[in-house]
Design an enzyme around this catalytic site. Structure first.
Site, PDB file in Angstrom:
ATOM      1  N   HIS A  50       7.014  90.748  -3.369  1.00  0.00           N
ATOM      2  CA  HIS A  50       6.096  91.725  -3.965  1.00  0.00           C
ATOM      3  C   HIS A  50       6.089  91.454  -5.475  1.00  0.00           C
ATOM      4  O   HIS A  50       7.031  91.814  -6.170  1.00  0.00           O
ATOM      5  CB  HIS A  50       6.627  93.135  -3.641  1.00  0.00           C
ATOM      6  CG  HIS A  50       5.897  94.256  -4.283  1.00  0.00           C
ATOM      7  ND1 HIS A  50       5.036  95.084  -3.589  1.00  0.00           N
ATOM      8  CD2 HIS A  50       5.883  94.725  -5.556  1.00  0.00           C
ATOM      9  CE1 HIS A  50       4.545  96.008  -4.400  1.00  0.00           C
ATOM     10  NE2 HIS A  50       5.052  95.807  -5.598  1.00  0.00           N
ATOM     11  N   ASP A  61       0.497 101.204  -4.586  1.00  0.00           N
ATOM     12  CA  ASP A  61       1.034 100.736  -5.869  1.00  0.00           C
ATOM     13  C   ASP A  61      -0.031 100.821  -6.964  1.00  0.00           C
ATOM     14  O   ASP A  61       0.255 101.169  -8.107  1.00  0.00           O
ATOM     15  CB  ASP A  61       1.513  99.281  -5.718  1.00  0.00           C
ATOM     16  CG  ASP A  61       2.661  98.952  -6.639  1.00  0.00           C
ATOM     17  OD1 ASP A  61       2.910  99.726  -7.576  1.00  0.00           O
ATOM     18  OD2 ASP A  61       3.300  97.904  -6.445  1.00  0.00           O
ATOM     19  N   CYS A  98       1.710  99.190 -14.880  1.00  0.00           N
ATOM     20  CA  CYS A  98       3.157  99.309 -14.918  1.00  0.00           C
ATOM     21  C   CYS A  98       3.501 100.495 -15.808  1.00  0.00           C
ATOM     22  O   CYS A  98       3.127 100.511 -16.972  1.00  0.00           O
ATOM     23  CB  CYS A  98       3.765  98.017 -15.470  1.00  0.00           C
ATOM     24  SG  CYS A  98       5.545  98.106 -15.637  1.00  0.00           S
TER      25      CYS A  98
HETATM   26 ZN    ZN Z   1       4.979  97.214  -7.198  1.00  0.00          ZN
END
Ligand code: ZN
Length: 315
Positions: A211, A16, A244
């Site tokens: 998460h 991630d 993000c």
């Molecule tokens: Zn994530």
């Protein structure tokens, strides 16, 4: 390490965190990071993603990272799979666990994997069928993640009923675990309580993992809300590495170091040695000097006279 564990913390920074980082982290350095975290007591690490390397060049070494990470004794090696093709790669490698992901939000699923949600559930069923063709001892664990369950960058709040419906469908299709991610970091503790309560009630005994991203500063508050609902599996990334794609400049996953400190301080054993964990930041920093790092415990240090949860249990 043979201590009892109250909460399982899983490192997802290599997947991630690194997936939106423009600089390739050399394979040897990734393995150093994985080995160091395993040595610090982290028992499960998502080491890569089986997406086409054309899409995310960071994962061009997915095969090598997986195979070599699996040489580490006692470590559960997992990888993200976006589809059946990704699952085939995982099965060929014999990876311990695969994390399938679909979006609860219709728009996000269409944009992300170009599929209707029903098609994604059908894909998941095919993946489970493929796994079940293997002899029982050789089957990887399969987790199903419900992206955008706690908010979507296209649709905003996602109805709880939709989250529950897809959680149940994926569970019935054969998931070993359901993960509820706050993909874009919109969640707050009240919402977490509502969604996790509903999902856990619908799933019964099946493990549910959380998460969270700390995009808007609610990450650890969301952890405590999920703990109250009975969640005992949490994803995090070392130093909160990541970001993000929908919020440039935003922070990434919740900070593994801060998560482990908070849980430990609450008397919940994670099996992780905090000092060893914090020391790994320097190793990652050396390789990726331009990566943003977060975390309060690394800045402030452990409290004076701090006793770990394990020490308190022993006392
Ligand atoms: Zn994530």
């Amino acid at each position: 390490m043979s201590m009892d564990i109250d909460v399982i913390v899983r490192e997802v920074g290599l997947r991630d965190g690194l997936q939106i980082h423009p600089t390739f982290m050399p394979t040897e350095r990734k393995l150093e990071w994985i080995r160091a975290e395993a040595a610090a007591g982290v028992s499960e690490i998502e080491v890569t993603s089986y997406v086409p390397a054309k899409l995310i060049p960071q994962f061009i070494d997915a095969e090598e990272v997986t195979v070599r990470a699996m040489e580490i004794p006692g470590l559960t090696v997992s990888a993200l799979i976006p589809n059946l093709r990704g699952a085939e790669r995982g099965l060929d490698l014999g990876v311990h666990k695969m994390n399938f992901v679909m979006s609860v939000s219709k728009t996000h699923n269409l944009k992300n994997v170009r599929r209707e949600r029903e098609e994604s559930v059908a894909d998941f069923k095919r993946i489970v069928e493929r796994i079940r063709e293997l002899p029982e001892g050789k089957r990887p664990k399969i987790c199903a993640g419900l992206a955008t369950a706690l908010g979507c960058s296209y649709e905003g709040r996602v109805p709880v009923d939709d989250v529950v419906r897809y959680a149940v469908q994926l569970a019935e299709a054969g998931a070993d675990e359901i993960a509820v991610p706050d993909t874009v970091g919109y969640a707050d503790p009240a919402q977490v309580r509502k969604v996790f309560t509903a999902v856990i009630a619908a799933l019964g005994k099946l493990p549910v993992a959380a998460h969270f991203h700390d995009t808007r500063g609610t990450g650890l508050a969301n952890v405590t809300a999920a703990l109250e609902c009975g969640v005992r599996r949490f994803d995090a990334s070392l130093a909160g590495i990541g970001g993000c794609p929908f919020a440039p400049g935003a922070t990434g996953n919740i900070v593994m170091d801060d998560l482990c400190f908070m849980l430990d301080s609450m008397g919940l054993r994670t099996g992780v040695d905090l000092e060893k964990l914090i020391a790994i930041r320097a190793l990652v920093r050396k390789t990726l000097p331009d990566i943003e790092m977060h975390g309060a415990i690394a800045r402030a240090g452990l409290p004076v006279h701090y006793k770990t949860a394990e020490q308190r249990v022993a006392a």
